[in-house]
Design an enzyme around this catalytic site. Structure first.
Site, PDB file in Angstrom:
ATOM      1  CG  HIS A 239      12.457   8.161   5.033  1.00 57.98           C
ATOM      2  ND1 HIS A 239      11.592   8.352   6.119  1.00 57.98           N
ATOM      3  CD2 HIS A 239      12.343   9.260   4.201  1.00 57.98           C
ATOM      4  CE1 HIS A 239      10.817   9.525   5.664  1.00 57.98           C
ATOM      5  NE2 HIS A 239      11.506  10.013   4.813  1.00 57.98           N
ATOM      6  CB  CYS A 240       9.658   6.088   0.371  1.00 59.86           C
ATOM      7  SG  CYS A 240       9.136   6.705  -1.010  1.00 59.86           S
TER       8      CYS A 240
END
Length: 263
Positions: A110-111
């Site tokens: 997850h960015c």
């Protein structure tokens, strides 16, 4: 969880603010300082070349940033159906993201800077986003160094000149020898340098995983992957014309996700 959701909002806003500040400095400080050479040819003036190169880098960075957000990874609910999701054994590459509150296929990580999960559908855009963000930041740092060198008459010939620039400028700022705008540019130099190196590290690490046919989630979980030629792994993410995708990142090169691997 509340802290993660707050970070998921603050990080994209931070990135957009840095992008806006960089654009303003390039447009109102760096470019005007390059127009002061009257002997330069109009067609190949430094300002024109600098503006074209910065526009290319920034457009690709922001364009891939938008595509990372738009091309969300495949949701397991949409591909298998909610009713059969629990009955079937999920593929090893699936992962439930607490921030996005969904199970995604071919999950990588997850960015927070994009506020989105990175998977098979947006992996190519994420790698290019890191690449062009790194190049844009490092190029802005070089342009800023040239601007500070001309304004303050500082020589960067010595290798340690850049490292000693900040403490020297801080003392000169409080003594009145350095203006506030010049001090702000000096602070941005170190910020561009840090962001550029960080994005370059992310890009190199992600490319290494792509060549191996792995994701960060699989590495963390210790999931073994089937050994394949690196060209096939690269083609799986960037498409058959993967070199064209690197040179022209905004062009749709027809990259396809690895759905067959997860079935």
């Amino acid at each position: 969880m509340l802290a993660l959701r707050l970070l998921n909002v603050v990080a994209p806003a931070y990135f957009l603010c840095i992008s806006l500040v960089t654009f303003v400095l390039q447009l109102f400080l760096f470019l005007p300082s390059m127009r002061e050479d009257p002997a330069a040819a109009r067609l190949f003036s430094p300002a024109l070349l600098h503006g074209a190169l910065f526009l290319f880098l920034s457009t690709n960075a922001l364009g891939n940033y938008v595509l990372v957000i738009q091309n969300s990874p495949d949701d397991l609910d949409a591909s298998q159906g909610t009713s059969t999701k629990r009955a079937l054994c999920p593929p090893p590459s699936t992962h439930f993201c607490r921030v996005c509150a969904r199970v995604t296929l071919r999950h990588d990580h997850h960015c927070f800077f994009t506020g989105n999960c990175i998977g098979s559908r947006n992996m190519r855009n994420f790698v290019l986003f890191c690449l062009y963000t790194s190049l844009a930041c490092l190029y802005s740092m070089v342009a800023g160094v040239a601007y500070i060198s001309a304004v303050l008459s500082i020589s960067f010939a010595h290798p340690l000149a850049f490292l000693t620039l900040l403490p020297t400028s801080i003392s000169q700022f409080f003594s009145g020898a350095v203006l506030g705008s010049e001090m702000f540019v000096i602070l941005m130099l170190y910020l561009w340098f840090a962001i550029g190196l960080a994005c370059a590290g992310f890009c190199c690490h992600q490319l290494l995983l792509i060549l191996r046919g792995q994701t960060r989630h699989q590495v963390r979980k210790g999931v073994a992957v089937r050994a394949r030629p690196w060209r096939k792994n690269l083609q799986e993410v960037f498409g058959k014309r993967w070199l064209l995708g690197l040179l022209v990142p905004m062009f749709n090169v027809g990259s396809e996700s690895s759905k067959q691997r997860d079935k």
